[in-house]
Design a protein around this motif. Sequence first.
Motif, PDB file in Angstrom:
ATOM      1  N   VAL A   1      19.903  -0.087 -15.735  1.00 55.76           N
ATOM      2  CA  VAL A   1      20.935   0.401 -16.205  1.00 55.76           C
ATOM      3  C   VAL A   1      20.256   1.650 -16.943  1.00 55.76           C
ATOM      4  O   VAL A   1      19.180   1.562 -17.659  1.00 55.76           O
ATOM      5  N   HIS A   2      20.437   3.214 -16.113  1.00 56.24           N
ATOM      6  CA  HIS A   2      19.939   3.848 -17.444  1.00 56.24           C
ATOM      7  C   HIS A   2      21.261   4.418 -17.812  1.00 56.24           C
ATOM      8  O   HIS A   2      22.083   5.045 -18.046  1.00 56.24           O
ATOM      9  N   ALA A   3      20.280   4.872 -19.146  1.00 52.99           N
ATOM     10  CA  ALA A   3      20.279   5.202 -20.182  1.00 52.99           C
ATOM     11  C   ALA A   3      21.705   6.657 -19.909  1.00 52.99           C
ATOM     12  O   ALA A   3      20.704   7.994 -19.024  1.00 52.99           O
ATOM     13  N   ILE A   4      22.552   6.882 -20.384  1.00 55.23           N
ATOM     14  CA  ILE A   4      23.289   8.243 -20.362  1.00 55.23           C
ATOM     15  C   ILE A   4      22.102   9.954 -21.513  1.00 55.23           C
ATOM     16  O   ILE A   4      21.432   9.280 -21.808  1.00 55.23           O
ATOM     17  N   TYR A   5      21.862  10.790 -19.965  1.00 52.81           N
ATOM     18  CA  TYR A   5      21.057  11.994 -20.312  1.00 52.81           C
ATOM     19  C   TYR A   5      21.606  12.520 -21.705  1.00 52.81           C
ATOM     20  O   TYR A   5      20.635  13.179 -22.186  1.00 52.81           O
ATOM     21  N   LEU A   6      22.842  12.451 -22.523  1.00 52.89           N
ATOM     22  CA  LEU A   6      23.045  12.888 -23.738  1.00 52.89           C
ATOM     23  C   LEU A   6      22.097  12.421 -24.553  1.00 52.89           C
ATOM     24  O   LEU A   6      21.629  12.963 -26.166  1.00 52.89           O
TER      25      LEU A   6
ATOM     26  N   LEU B   1      15.126   4.468 -19.958  1.00 52.43           N
ATOM     27  CA  LEU B   1      16.075   5.892 -21.081  1.00 52.43           C
ATOM     28  C   LEU B   1      14.587   7.173 -20.504  1.00 52.43           C
ATOM     29  O   LEU B   1      13.558   6.797 -20.840  1.00 52.43           O
ATOM     30  N   HIS B   2      14.764   8.281 -21.248  1.00 52.49           N
ATOM     31  CA  HIS B   2      14.218   9.830 -21.337  1.00 52.49           C
ATOM     32  C   HIS B   2      13.788   9.894 -22.271  1.00 52.49           C
ATOM     33  O   HIS B   2      14.731  10.027 -23.422  1.00 52.49           O
ATOM     34  N   PRO B   3      12.957  10.112 -23.136  1.00 53.77           N
ATOM     35  CA  PRO B   3      12.304  10.547 -24.201  1.00 53.77           C
ATOM     36  C   PRO B   3      13.424  11.579 -24.940  1.00 53.77           C
ATOM     37  O   PRO B   3      12.957  11.324 -26.150  1.00 53.77           O
TER      38      PRO B   3
ATOM     39  N   ILE C   1      10.773   1.620 -10.196  1.00 48.23           N
ATOM     40  CA  ILE C   1       9.891   3.182  -9.973  1.00 48.23           C
ATOM     41  C   ILE C   1      10.748   3.514  -9.384  1.00 48.23           C
ATOM     42  O   ILE C   1      12.500   3.331  -8.442  1.00 48.23           O
ATOM     43  N   HIS C   2      10.915   4.883  -9.509  1.00 47.18           N
ATOM     44  CA  HIS C   2      11.954   5.666  -8.425  1.00 47.18           C
ATOM     45  C   HIS C   2      11.274   6.461  -8.017  1.00 47.18           C
ATOM     46  O   HIS C   2      10.184   7.754  -8.458  1.00 47.18           O
ATOM     47  N   ALA C   3      12.193   6.471  -6.962  1.00 45.55           N
ATOM     48  CA  ALA C   3      11.418   6.841  -5.633  1.00 45.55           C
ATOM     49  C   ALA C   3      12.746   7.757  -5.152  1.00 45.55           C
ATOM     50  O   ALA C   3      13.291   8.197  -4.208  1.00 45.55           O
TER      51      ALA C   3
ATOM     52  N   LEU D   1      16.980   4.332  -4.772  1.00 42.73           N
ATOM     53  CA  LEU D   1      16.423   6.369  -4.957  1.00 42.73           C
ATOM     54  C   LEU D   1      17.570   7.064  -5.847  1.00 42.73           C
ATOM     55  O   LEU D   1      18.983   6.164  -6.561  1.00 42.73           O
ATOM     56  N   GLU D   2      17.063   8.433  -6.311  1.00 37.16           N
ATOM     57  CA  GLU D   2      17.919   9.161  -7.299  1.00 37.16           C
ATOM     58  C   GLU D   2      18.082  10.118  -6.237  1.00 37.16           C
ATOM     59  O   GLU D   2      18.199  11.448  -7.133  1.00 37.16           O
ATOM     60  N   THR D   3      18.394  10.281  -5.316  1.00 36.17           N
ATOM     61  CA  THR D   3      18.583  11.679  -4.893  1.00 36.17           C
ATOM     62  C   THR D   3      19.930  12.474  -5.011  1.00 36.17           C
ATOM     63  O   THR D   3      20.806  11.044  -4.844  1.00 36.17           O
TER      64      THR D   3
HETATM   65 ZN   LIG Z   1      15.818   9.015 -15.546  1.00 32.22          ZN
END
Ligand SMILES: [Zn+2]
Length: 286
Positions: free
Chosen positions: A65-70, A105-107, A215-217, A260-262
């Motif tokens: 699960v990717h956290a929301i960007y907010l 999560l992005h810091p 890994i995100h490719a 992939l997050e293309t």
């Molecule tokens: Zn990300």
Amino acid sequence: MRFGVHVPVGGGLARAVARAVELGCETIQIFSGNPRGWRSGPVPQPAGDQFRAALAREGIAPLVVHAIYLINPASSKDDIREKSVAALAELLGRCVALDAAYLVLHPGSHGGDGVAAGARRAGEALAEAWSRAGKPGRPTILLENVAGGGMLVGGTPGELAAIREAAGELGPRLGVCLDSCHAFAAGYDVRRTTGWERLLAEVEQAWWPGAVKVIHANDSVGGLGSHRDRHTHLGQGAIGEEGFRAMMVQPALRGLPVLLETPQDDPGHDVRNLKTLRRLWQEVTS
Ligand SMILES: [Zn+2]
Ligand SMILES: [Zn+2]
């Protein structure tokens, strides 16, 4: 390695699984809930159970699960921090309901008072969210490396480690998600084996062997060290296919899920990018 795609859940969880199956994904990443809203509420029980059962039936794992960007746990603003902690705690609950293995999560951004202060706040906010969620043993929270530059925290494994060090008893339970586009934009020359080796040596030094879990490719629109976070299709950006071959032969990345997050500019691209990954994998393993 296990290959998969970030699948939109706009049409519901069941649709997301159907899409993953159609694409032949072995692993999957989703946003749980609305990626542009702070709150999504708990996962409705039958939908969550059906989702878990469908993934198990199809052998799709792990669920990421990717956290929301907010969410910006590094923020110095009290209201943003509180909203971020509340949203993260809720997200952890959703991950438990869906039995996600990892939450990425992005810091976030330190807002101008420096990486050290931002990293400390991010670590403390993460620990608080985890406590509020009842300190669940799963998912493992993964800190994702970012493109760096400006006020972003997390452009290097060392910066991610500073967050871990501020996270108290949660710290040893954290891990790392490496994004190829972000690493390249942050100045790691992942077009080559040596760039991957440098990046992974820094992870091992600031973290521990085996700290990288996902890994995100993504290929990169921006150049080396450009700090531009713009993903593109594999082989169509500044990294190129050789960089993904170099990634696949790194012993530290053996067996990991590769997602992939293309760009979603054409539904055919997911199929093509997955094909590319599998062809490169065959080239390096045959
Ligand atoms: Zn990300
Ligand atoms: Zn990413």
